[in-house]
Each structure stands twice: as C-alpha cells, then as structure tokens.
Design a protein around this motif. Structure first.
Motif, PDB file in Angstrom:
ATOM      1  N   ARG A 120      -3.803 -12.856   1.203  1.00 18.46           N
ATOM      2  CA  ARG A 120      -3.770 -12.278  -0.132  1.00 18.46           C
ATOM      3  C   ARG A 120      -5.170 -12.307  -0.731  1.00 18.46           C
ATOM      4  NH1 ARG A 120      -4.079 -10.126  -4.531  1.00 18.46           N
ATOM      5  NH2 ARG A 120      -2.710 -10.468  -6.312  1.00 18.46           N
ATOM      6  N   ASP A 142       2.003 -13.501  -3.073  1.00 21.97           N
ATOM      7  CA  ASP A 142       3.404 -13.472  -2.656  1.00 21.97           C
ATOM      8  C   ASP A 142       3.570 -14.486  -1.522  1.00 21.97           C
ATOM      9  OD1 ASP A 142       5.911 -12.707  -1.494  1.00 21.97           O
ATOM     10  OD2 ASP A 142       5.703 -10.773  -2.507  1.00 21.97           O
ATOM     11  N   PRO A 187       3.780 -12.100   2.173  1.00 24.06           N
ATOM     12  CA  PRO A 187       3.073 -10.852   1.883  1.00 24.06           C
ATOM     13  C   PRO A 187       3.706  -9.621   2.515  1.00 24.06           C
ATOM     14  CG  PRO A 187       1.538 -12.584   2.491  1.00 24.06           C
ATOM     15  CD  PRO A 187       2.899 -13.116   2.774  1.00 24.06           C
ATOM     16  N   GLY A 225       6.752  -8.589   0.513  1.00 24.91           N
ATOM     17  CA  GLY A 225       6.315  -7.973  -0.735  1.00 24.91           C
ATOM     18  C   GLY A 225       5.781  -6.570  -0.508  1.00 24.91           C
ATOM     19  N   PHE A 226       5.037  -6.383   0.577  1.00 26.15           N
ATOM     20  CA  PHE A 226       4.496  -5.066   0.894  1.00 26.15           C
ATOM     21  C   PHE A 226       5.618  -4.079   1.207  1.00 26.15           C
ATOM     22  CE2 PHE A 226       2.991  -2.127   4.272  1.00 26.15           C
ATOM     23  CZ  PHE A 226       2.090  -1.403   3.519  1.00 26.15           C
ATOM     24  N   TRP A 241       7.261  -2.951  -1.873  1.00 30.03           N
ATOM     25  CA  TRP A 241       6.366  -1.987  -2.541  1.00 30.03           C
ATOM     26  C   TRP A 241       6.470  -0.616  -1.873  1.00 30.03           C
ATOM     27  CZ3 TRP A 241       1.925   0.561  -0.713  1.00 30.03           C
ATOM     28  CH2 TRP A 241       1.144   1.193  -1.685  1.00 30.03           C
ATOM     29  N   ASN A 292      -1.211  -4.363  -5.979  1.00 34.04           N
ATOM     30  CA  ASN A 292      -1.307  -5.775  -5.616  1.00 34.04           C
ATOM     31  C   ASN A 292      -0.545  -6.135  -4.339  1.00 34.04           C
ATOM     32  OD1 ASN A 292      -3.131  -6.829  -7.439  1.00 34.04           O
ATOM     33  ND2 ASN A 292      -1.597  -7.276  -9.000  1.00 34.04           N
ATOM     34  N   PRO A 293       0.687  -5.644  -4.117  1.00 35.80           N
ATOM     35  CA  PRO A 293       1.377  -5.968  -2.851  1.00 35.80           C
ATOM     36  C   PRO A 293       0.656  -5.407  -1.620  1.00 35.80           C
ATOM     37  CG  PRO A 293       2.934  -5.214  -4.507  1.00 35.80           C
ATOM     38  CD  PRO A 293       1.575  -4.918  -5.046  1.00 35.80           C
ATOM     39  N   ALA A 306      -2.274  -7.639  -0.686  1.00 35.90           N
ATOM     40  CA  ALA A 306      -1.846  -8.894  -0.054  1.00 35.90           C
ATOM     41  C   ALA A 306      -2.043  -8.891   1.458  1.00 35.90           C
ATOM     42  CB  ALA A 306      -0.379  -9.170  -0.390  1.00 35.90           C
TER      43      ALA A 306
END
Length: 450
Positions: free
Chosen positions: A9, A20, A23, A26-27, A30, A119-120, A123
């Motif tokens: 990140r 996250d 990551p 989270g990606f 997204w 942001n994701p 990461a």
C-alpha cells in the motif's frame, strides 16, 4: 507494467489513510464499483508469478479470449483526476520535454488525498522508496556494474531532465496551488520516484496511422493492466477502443500459467533502465547491443595512414550527417538475428570505405539510395559476405565497443557458470545479465567479421 520490486500500500506522503488489510480484495471491490470486468478465469495474486503481484490463469484460456476490460473512466490521467480542469487550463505552462508533467501532478495530488477514488488501486503499487531503477542506485555502484551498457548515459539524461523539470515547472505550480498540494508532496525525491513509477507502470496509447505526424499521446495509468508482468514471449496484449481498454489472450494459456503482457520490443538495458529488471539470458529474444556511431568514425580514423586520409574521412562523416544517417549521439543497434539500423550502418560502411574517386561520384548522385544492393545486406547471417574493407571496419568498431566495458566476456561467463552467481546481490545479477547479453551479440559479430 509490473517491476520486480515488492508491492504494498502506498500511503500518501502526509498520511492518506490506513492500508486495506487485504489489498487484493479491496482492489477487486473497486473494480466492481468502476465497471472493470475481470474474467473469472484469471486471478490477481503473488503466488506463481515471476515478481510481486501478477495475474495467473485459474482455468485454460483460449487465444482471443478477453482477460479483462478497463472502462476509460477508470483510467488515471490528467483528464480523469480531480484536478483535471485546472491541468487543462494550465496546459501551456505545464509543457515539458518529457510530456509527463500533467500526469505526475495528477498523481501527486491523488496520492495525498485520503478520499481519492483510486486509493484501492494505489494499494497494489510498489513501495516508492524501494523501486529498483538504476537512477536510485548509488552512483559508484551504477558505474561499476553498468559501464559500457548505455544505461549510465540514459540515467544521467533522466536525472538532469527531472531536476530541471521539477524546479522550473512542477514546484512553481504546486507552490501556486498550496490548497491542492500539501508541503509533504513538494519533494524532488518523491518526484523522482513518481517519474520512475510512470516509466514502469504507465501506458501510452498509440496514434492512429493518419495521426503519425502528431505528438505522441500523453501517458496514463491503466488499473489491472499494470499488474501484468512482462515477457518477450508474452501471451496477452492490450487493445484500445473508444470506451474500453481490453487485455486479450494472444495464444493458449494453460491453467496455472502466469499471464504476461509485453512492454514492447525491449532490450535488457532498456528494461533495467525503465522498469528496474531484466530477462535472464537467453530469454530476451529482443535483446540488442549498441555500437556508437562515433565509434565507427573513430575506428575508420585509426586506420587512416595520413592527415589527408583523416580529413577525407571527416568530410565523409559530415556528408553522412547531412543524410541523417549518423549523429554524434546516435548508435547502430544490433539484435540477436538482425541489424535494426541496417540502412544507417550499411550506408555508413559504404561511404567510409569508398575510395576518394568513388566518394566524389557517390556524393554527386541525386538518387544515392538506389545504390543499395542485396549483397551488401546487413542481416546477421550475411555479414560474412560483405566486402573485406566493410568487415574490417565493423570488426574494429566492435573491438572498440568491447573496450568500453570494465570486464571481458570470459569474466562474465565465469560468474554465470559457477556458484558465485547465487551469491551476487540482486543488482549485480541484473547488471551481469545486461552486460552478458550485449557481449554475446558483439562477440558473434566478431566471429561473423573474421
């Protein structure tokens, strides 16, 4: 475009929120929000990849099959970032030699923003302080390991341009907009890191054929596409359309195999310079070795027997410069199977090896290019058939080129063929692969010209 640096990140320089805990998860969430469609046959993972994050096939994939599609709205560019309007209004003031300033300012702004929509995506980026481009190596180490490869000169140009660009364009712009760029991002070190990141991870959309006279398109960041690692023997390719960028399989990909994109036909010295890694010999079929154009001139001058002959050689060089066949900073590029600058090298050898009478006649011709002939072709396999004077000049040029390295081919072979290689640092291994690949090409030329 993935490098071999470890990814994590990227927290904004002034805070920017907590990472996250997963990551990748989270990606992927997204991706769903922005409409980035991933084929269920592929997975983003560290397992089974050559370096860092990559993509691996969960099931067999057929040629032409869509791996993922990125909507243009999900791209990170000067047009899609949250300060896009300002960047467009100030476009004239942000022009630079690289053409990258607007994207770099977009990244500087988004990285510091706790609520950046990207942001994701950030990461999965590498840790900026651990990028392995040679521009971040200590100068002594860079010179010791990469002397003669062409990387030193490329890095020096980069560093000069980065410092100039930052002080004259980027910093004044950020200082003029302190509400958009906090003090934590006003750093030439951070700017260096982001330049390297854009070198390694950005994409440049090709121009249409009818637009060949236009300036190249500005670089942009393509989420998902930059996760794929590179291989000359790649199995996927990025395609551009009006609404989406699509990564498509170019050949069968068996279950469990990593999916590779290509960054283009890149020699190892270009890979380490721009991306911070190389392909071990002999995997990089696009590897090349350069012979500096002025080295060929030097080799010809060394064989001159009188002042008159040397003056005539300089006259011929000036003529080649006017034809735009040579230049003081140019290089003849030799691949493993062909001379990539065949026309330039052929013409140079022809002109420098002519008698005085032949040169006068040749210089006065209007259609000088029609003098090219098949027997003078510079395909690698045809080099032994060249005129003896051409082969001698080429051989002398190769020998001068080999003298620019700190070590010879045998020393490199010794390092590669015993247990010492495993004990070398990562940088030493990468640099060794660059030097060895180039010297193998140059030594083959020596054999062909003998």
């Amino acid at each position: 475009m993935a490098t071999q640096a470890k990814r994590r990140r990227v927290v904004g320089p002034t805070g920017g929120g907590e990472p996250d805990t997963d990551p990748v998860a989270g990606f992927l969430r997204w991706c769903q929000r922005v409409g980035l469609e991933l084929n269920p046959k592929v997975v983003v993972t560290r397992q089974g990849t050559v370096a860092g994050y990559g993509m691996v096939a969960l099931d067999s994939v057929q040629p032409g099959e869509l791996l993922f599609a990125v909507p243009r709205a999900a791209l990170l560019s000067p047009h899609t970032c949250s300060i896009g309007g300002l960047l467009e209004r100030e476009r004239g003031a942000l022009q630079s030699q690289s053409g990258w300033v607007p994207l770099l300012l977009a990244l500087l702004h988004e990285l510091q923003a706790p609520d950046s929509p990207w942001n994701p995506y950030f990461a999965l980026w590498p840790e900026l302080g651990r990028l392995e481009h040679p521009m971040f190596w200590p100068e002594e180490e860079r010179r010791r390991l990469l002397q003669g490869t062409g990387v030193l000169e490329a890095v020096e140009k980069d560093l000069t341009n980065i410092r100039s660009e930052y002080s004259s364009i980027v910093l004044p712009f950020m200082e003029a907009h302190p509400d958009l760029f906090r003090s934590g991002v006003r750093s030439v070190e951070l700017y260096h890191q982001l330049v390297a990141l854009v070198m390694a991870y950005s994409f440049q959309e090709p121009l249409e054929e009818e637009d060949d006279e236009k300036e190249p398109n500005s670089p942009l960041m393509v989420p998902a596409a930059d996760i794929l690692n590179h291989s000359a023997n790649h199995n996927a390719n990025l395609e551009y359309s009006a609404d989406y960028l699509r990564m498509v399989a170019t050949r069968p990909i068996p279950k469990g195999q990593e999916i590779f994109n290509t960054y283009g036909q890149m020699a190892n010295w270009q890979l380490i310079h721009m991306y911070g890694f190389v392909e071990p010999y002999p995997d990089n079929t696009d590897d090349t070795a350069d012979i500096q154009m002025v080295t060929v001139r030097e080799a010809a001058v060394q064989r001159a027997k009188s002042t008159a002959e040397r003056l005539l050689l300089y006259e011929r060089w000036d003529f080649l410069c006017k034809l735009e066949m040579v230049g003081e900073e140019g290089a003849f590029v030799v691949g493993r199977e062909e001379v990539l600058t065949e026309e330039e090298l052929t013409t140079t050898l022809r002109v420098l090896c002519m008698s005085a009478v032949e040169f006068r006649e040749y210089k006065d011709r209007d259609e000088w290019r029609e003098d090219e002939s098949r027997e003078d072709s510079l395909t690698i396999t045809n080099i032994p058939k060249l005129k003896a004077s051409w082969r001698q000049l080429l051989q002398d040029s190769v020998l001068l080129t080999l003298q620019t390295y700190a070590t010879d081919l045998k020393a490199e072979q010794d390092l590669l063929s015993n247990k010492i290689y495993a004990k070398l640092s990562w940088r030493e291994q990468q640099a060794l692969q660059v030097r060895y690949g180039q010297k193998m090409i140059l030594h083959r030329l020596l054999e062909m010209t003998s």
